[in-house]
Design an enzyme around this catalytic site. Structure first.
Site, PDB file in Angstrom:
ATOM      1  N   GLN A  14      34.556  -5.531  -0.751  1.00 21.94           N
ATOM      2  CA  GLN A  14      33.492  -4.933   0.019  1.00 21.94           C
ATOM      3  C   GLN A  14      34.084  -4.082   1.159  1.00 21.94           C
ATOM      4  O   GLN A  14      34.908  -4.217   1.558  1.00 21.94           O
ATOM      5  CB  GLN A  14      32.536  -5.929   0.876  1.00 21.94           C
ATOM      6  N   GLY A  71      29.912  -1.892   4.957  1.00 20.52           N
ATOM      7  CA  GLY A  71      29.123  -3.101   4.785  1.00 20.52           C
ATOM      8  C   GLY A  71      28.776  -3.636   5.998  1.00 20.52           C
ATOM      9  O   GLY A  71      27.782  -4.474   6.402  1.00 20.52           O
ATOM     10  N   SER A  93      18.397   4.589  14.184  1.00 20.73           N
ATOM     11  CA  SER A  93      19.814   5.047  14.625  1.00 20.73           C
ATOM     12  C   SER A  93      20.928   4.340  13.993  1.00 20.73           C
ATOM     13  O   SER A  93      22.073   5.150  13.917  1.00 20.73           O
ATOM     14  CB  SER A  93      19.796   4.991  16.195  1.00 20.73           C
ATOM     15  N   CYS A 128      23.271  -6.975   0.247  1.00 18.05           N
ATOM     16  CA  CYS A 128      23.972  -6.002  -0.807  1.00 18.05           C
ATOM     17  C   CYS A 128      24.435  -6.350  -2.094  1.00 18.05           C
ATOM     18  O   CYS A 128      24.195  -5.911  -2.923  1.00 18.05           O
ATOM     19  CB  CYS A 128      24.597  -4.903   0.142  1.00 18.05           C
ATOM     20  N   HIS A 150      30.714  -0.935  -2.260  1.00 14.73           N
ATOM     21  CA  HIS A 150      31.107  -2.082  -2.841  1.00 14.73           C
ATOM     22  C   HIS A 150      31.515  -2.180  -4.227  1.00 14.73           C
ATOM     23  O   HIS A 150      30.886  -1.316  -5.009  1.00 14.73           O
ATOM     24  CB  HIS A 150      30.258  -3.309  -2.426  1.00 14.73           C
TER      25      HIS A 150
END
Length: 335
Positions: free
Chosen positions: A155, A159, A9, A128, A241
Site C-alpha cells: 500500500q 493511503g 479539502s 480501499c 496500491h
C-alpha cells in the site's frame, strides 16, 4: 439534484470533485463542507467557484439529496444525524459504519442493490484494499465459490492521505541531502527506502485493523462465508496500491477460465502476458478507474488454488470513484 461533499479539502474530497466533473454527475448544485481550517477555501468545479462552508450542527443539509462524506470516522459519527435528518443520503468513506448490520456496505459491481435498503440513511464505502480485491474476486467466485483467500497488500503512501504523500517526498529529500530522515509523523517508522509491515493499529489477535477489515468486509460485500487472511504492508510508492492474492475455490478452475472471466468483468483491466514480462504496476494504475490484474497462475500448493497480482488507484476506485458510482446507482433507481 443537490450534492454535498464533506471533507472537500482532503485527498478524497478533491478526487470526488474531479470524478464528479469527469463523469458529468447529474447535479444542479454543489455544496462543500469542511473544518474550521478548511472553511473559506475556494475550489473550482466546472468553471464555477465554490467556497467551503464550516460543517456545523444546523439545517445546512435540508435540501441536499446526496452527501459524500470523507472527513474521518469521528466526524461521520458525530454528524450522521445532522446530515441525514432531512432525508439526505449519506455515502460515507470512513470506517464508522461499515460493519453495522443496518448499514449497507457497497461495491456497485458486486452488490449495488444493497444500497437501496438503508434504514439509517447512510451507505458505507468499504476499505480501499477490500474494494480492489473483491472487484477482481467476484467474477472468479461466479465460476466456483471461493472458500479461502490469502493476501499481502503493498500500500502506497497516498493511503494515509495527502500529508503522508508529502512526508514520503520530504523523507526522500532529506535522505538525499542529509543522509538521514528527520521527518516521521504520519507513519510509525521511516517509509523512504523501506517497507512497514503494519497499517492501522494492532488488534488482540496480532492482525492489524486494516487486515481485519479485509476479513470482515469481504464477507459482508460478497454475502459469503469466504475467509480472508491478510498481511497489509506500507511501501514507499507514492500512489496506487497493489495486492498479491492467493485464493482457493470449491472446484478447480483453470487460468484460462479466470482470464476469460476477468476480460468481461466490469471495472477490471487484464494485463497478463507473463512470458513477455507484461504485468500491471502501480505506476500504470495511478489515476485510472479500473483495477489492473496480471500474474495469474495455478497455485503449486493446492489443486483448487490460483494466484494473481492486482493494482489500483485507492483514491479513485478505492474511495472516491466507488462512492460516486453508488451515487449514480441511487439516481438511476430514483434514490
Amino acid at each position: 439534484m443537490r450534492v454535498a461533499i464533506v471533507g472537500a479539502s482532503g485527498a478524497v474530497g478533491q478526487e470526488l470533485l474531479r470524478i464528479l466533473a469527469e463523469r458529468n454527475f447529474p447535479l444542479d448544485d454543489l455544496v462543500l463542507f469542511g473544518s474550521e481550517r478548511s472553511a473559506g477555501k475556494k475550489y473550482s468545479f466546472k468553471d464555477k467557484q465554490y467556497e467551503v462552508k464550516l460543517l456545523q450542527h444546523n439545517d445546512d443539509f435540508k435540501d441536499v439529496d446526496i452527501a459524500f462524506t470523507s472527513a474521518g470516522a469521528s466526524t461521520s459519527k458525530e454528524f450522521l444525524e445532522t446530515i441525514t435528518k432531512h432525508g439526505t443520503v449519506m455515502i460515507d468513506n470512513s470506517s464508522a459504519f461499515r460493519m453495522d448490520d443496518d448499514v449497507p456496505l457497497v461495491v456497485p459491481e458486486i452488490n449495488a442493490e444493497d444500497a437501496l435498503t438503508r434504514p439509517r440513511g447512510v451507505i458505507a464505502n468499504p476499505n480501499c484494499t477490500t474494494i480492489m480485491m473483491v472487484v477482481v474476486l467476484n467474477p472468479i467466485n461466479k465460476l466456483s465459490p471461493i472458500k479461502k483467500v490469502h493476501v499481502s497488500s503493498y500500500q502506497s503512501a497516498s493511503g494515509a492521505g495527502a500529508a503522508a504523500m508529502q512526508e514520503l517526498q520530504q523523507q526522500y529529500k532529506e535522505m538525499l541531502e542529509d543522509g538521514k530522515v528527520s521527518t516521521i509523523n504520519k507513519f510509525p517508522h521511516q517509509l523512504a527506502y523501506n517497507v512497514i509491515p503494519q497499517i492501522d493499529k494492532m488488534t488482540e489477535n496480532d492482525y492489524t485493523k486494516e487486515e481485519m477489515k479485509m476479513y470482515d468486509e469481504t464477507r459482508k460485500i460478497m454475502h459469503s462465508d469466504i475467509r480472508t487472511s491478510a498481511t497489509c504492508v506500507r511501501v514507499s510508492s507514492l500512489r496506487s496500491h497493489s495486492e498479491s492474492v492467493w485464493f482457493e475455490t470449491e472446484q478447480p478452475i483453470s487460468v484460462n477460465q479466470i482470464r476469460e472471466a476477468l476480460k468481461k468483468a466490469p471495472g477490471v483491466t487484464l494485463v497478463d502476458d507473463p512470458q513477455n514480462y507484461v504485468y500491471p504496476m502501480p505506476l500504470e494504475s495511478a489515476g485510472k478507474d479500473d483495477i489492473y490484474v496480471g500474474r495469474i497462475r495455478k497455485d503449486l500448493a493446492s489443486d483448487n488454488g490460483n494466484t494473481l497480482w492486482l493494482t489500483g488507484d485507492q483514491i479513485r476506485k478505492g474511495a472516491a470513484l466507488n462512492a460516486v458510482q453508488i451515487g449514480e446507482y441511487l439516481i438511476q433507481n430514483g434514490i
